[in-house]
Enzyme design. Structure first.
Site, PDB file in Angstrom:
ATOM      1  N   PRO A 177       0.847  -1.198   0.000  1.00 34.33           N
ATOM      2  CA  PRO A 177       0.000   0.000   0.000  1.00 34.33           C
ATOM      3  C   PRO A 177       0.876   1.238   0.000  1.00 34.33           C
ATOM      4  CG  PRO A 177       0.043  -1.014   2.187  1.00 34.33           C
ATOM      5  CD  PRO A 177       0.783  -1.940   1.276  1.00 34.33           C
ATOM      6  N   MET A 178       0.627   2.161  -0.944  1.00 36.47           N
ATOM      7  CA  MET A 178       1.466   3.354  -1.069  1.00 36.47           C
ATOM      8  C   MET A 178       0.581   4.571  -1.294  1.00 36.47           C
ATOM      9  SD  MET A 178       4.658   1.913  -3.365  1.00 36.47           S
ATOM     10  CE  MET A 178       3.656   0.843  -4.413  1.00 36.47           C
ATOM     11  N   MET A 179       0.657   5.527  -0.365  1.00 35.89           N
ATOM     12  CA  MET A 179      -0.168   6.725  -0.444  1.00 35.89           C
ATOM     13  C   MET A 179       0.110   7.482  -1.741  1.00 35.89           C
ATOM     14  SD  MET A 179      -2.157   6.754   2.115  1.00 35.89           S
ATOM     15  CE  MET A 179      -2.820   8.411   1.980  1.00 35.89           C
ATOM     16  N   CYS A 193       3.208   3.408   9.248  1.00 35.88           N
ATOM     17  CA  CYS A 193       3.390   4.748   8.689  1.00 35.88           C
ATOM     18  C   CYS A 193       3.959   5.685   9.751  1.00 35.88           C
ATOM     19  CB  CYS A 193       2.064   5.287   8.173  1.00 35.88           C
ATOM     20  SG  CYS A 193       2.201   6.923   7.422  1.00 35.88           S
ATOM     21  N   LYS A 229       0.487  -4.823   9.158  1.00 34.97           N
ATOM     22  CA  LYS A 229       1.754  -4.425   8.551  1.00 34.97           C
ATOM     23  C   LYS A 229       2.459  -3.491   9.520  1.00 34.97           C
ATOM     24  CE  LYS A 229       3.824  -2.667   4.261  1.00 34.97           C
ATOM     25  NZ  LYS A 229       4.717  -1.622   4.806  1.00 34.97           N
ATOM     26  N   GLY A 231      10.542  -4.193   2.278  1.00 36.43           N
ATOM     27  CA  GLY A 231      11.612  -3.227   2.471  1.00 36.43           C
ATOM     28  C   GLY A 231      12.822  -3.493   1.593  1.00 36.43           C
ATOM     29  N   GLY A 232      13.058  -2.624   0.609  1.00 39.24           N
ATOM     30  CA  GLY A 232      14.296  -2.669  -0.171  1.00 39.24           C
ATOM     31  C   GLY A 232      14.415  -3.767  -1.198  1.00 39.24           C
ATOM     32  N   GLY A 256       7.375  -2.467  -2.806  1.00 40.72           N
ATOM     33  CA  GLY A 256       6.740  -1.167  -2.778  1.00 40.72           C
ATOM     34  C   GLY A 256       7.182  -0.313  -3.941  1.00 40.72           C
TER      35      GLY A 256
END
Length: 339
Positions: free
Chosen positions: A27-29, A110, A149, A222-223, A243
């Site tokens: 999920p990415m704003m 977040c 998450k 992550g990464g 992401g």
């Protein structure tokens, strides 16, 4: 595909099988909106897609239909919620299930000041009992999976013992799937963007968590940048979540089904994906929308081939002065032929 009504809110009460979390897009704003998800689904049938984080206040006090709207083709699809009031989260989980979502995920990662002030996101890692109450309330309200998450810690609460306390407490409330962003969050002094880069990645901490909680589903985030890295991490973890790489280089999803799910279907080409997207874009324009709402998500297709820069220019600069946006789209599509 429901190409005629891309803005329809689906209402499905029947239970779906639990989605596979072997590979997911985070999920990415401002990024993983419904148009982005529709496009990504064209590239992979199996990737689990997540919405942007939606706060409980937005659903309860705002236009719930707008926030929950999605196309049926987006499944498997999870809604990520931000909140910390168990009753509100339960109410929103019910809305998600009624709208047909396959999973409800609670954001405990977040780091932004704005969400901290509302007791949302990573600051909740300091309150494992509250997170447990939130999870239990949601699970009691719906039959779809409820997942969490989170980070591996926050400043001032970043020991492995404290991480285990958090995971163990939330597990005891009934959660069995945790997506772990393998960085701590610095809640003061770093922006959300800096929190995605400056705290070091600690895959070893996430791996130890899987060792100590073998009964839980642990998804690594992550990464991660390549499918080769995904395959390596899947030797340790139950799933991987991409992401920014999945957004900036979306064509990586084109081989996910073959490499990570064993599909024998041919890999979709960039040109084929854009051709399948065109009717959706046309329907959105006919409904009064702008083509840029959708094509801003596909700029990452323009990488690694002659004409890629022109492709991106057409859909990011020229698009704003085009009298016939679909003709411009067709011009961009020609640059993808044979790629």
């Amino acid at each position: 595909m429901n190409l005629e009504k891309p803005e329809t809110l689906v209402n499905i009460d029947c239970a779906r099988p639990e989605p596979s979390r072997r590979f997911s897009v985070a999920p990415m704003m401002d990024w993983t909106d419904r148009h982005c998800r529709f496009f990504l689904r064209l590239l992979s049938k199996n990737a689990l897609l997540y919405t942007e984080m939606v706060t409980t206040g937005a659903l309860i006090n705002g236009d719930a239909e707008r926030f929950l709207r999605h196309d049926e083709t987006e499944h498997p699809l999870a809604l990520q919620l931000g909140g910390s009031v168990p009753a509100d989260l339960a109410a929103c989980a019910r809305l998600a299930q009624a709208a047909g979502y396959d999973e409800v995920n609670l954001n405990v990662g977040c780091p932004s000041d704005r969400v901290q002030n509302n007791m949302i996101g990573a600051c909740l890692m300091a309150h494992p009992a509250l997170v447990a109450d939130c999870v239990k309330a949601m699970q009691d309200a719906v039959s779809v999976p409820v997942t969490v998450k989170h980070r591996i810690g926050i400043n001032g609460r970043d020991s492995y013992e404290q991480l285990c306390d958090f995971v163990g407490t939330v597990r005891d409330a009934g959660c069995n799937s945790f997506t772990v962003h393998a960085r701590i969050a610095i809640l003061e002094g770093l922006s959300p963007k800096e929190n995605r880069d400056i705290p070091p990645l600690r895959y070893d901490v996430a791996a130890q968590l899987k060792t100590d909680f073998p009964e839980l589903e642990i998804i690594l985030n992550g990464g991660i940048k390549t499918l080769e890295q995904c395959q390596e991490h899947l030797q340790v973890f139950d799933g991987v979540m991409l992401g920014r790489e999945a957004y900036h280089n979306p064509y990586i999803l084109a081989e996910v089904d073959q490499q990570l799910f064993g599909s024998t279907d041919p890999v979709i080409s960039r040109a084929q994906a854009l051709a399948l997207l065109r009717p959706y874009i046309a329907a959105h324009i006919a409904a009064g929308g702008s083509m840029h709402h959708i094509t801003r998500h596909i700029l990452g297709l323009g990488q690694g081939f002659p004409g890629a820069r022109r492709f991106r220019q057409l859909l990011s600069v020229d698009i704003h002065k085009a009298k016939d946006p679909l003709a411009l789209l067709d011009q961009a599509a020609e640059l993808l032929e044979g790629r």
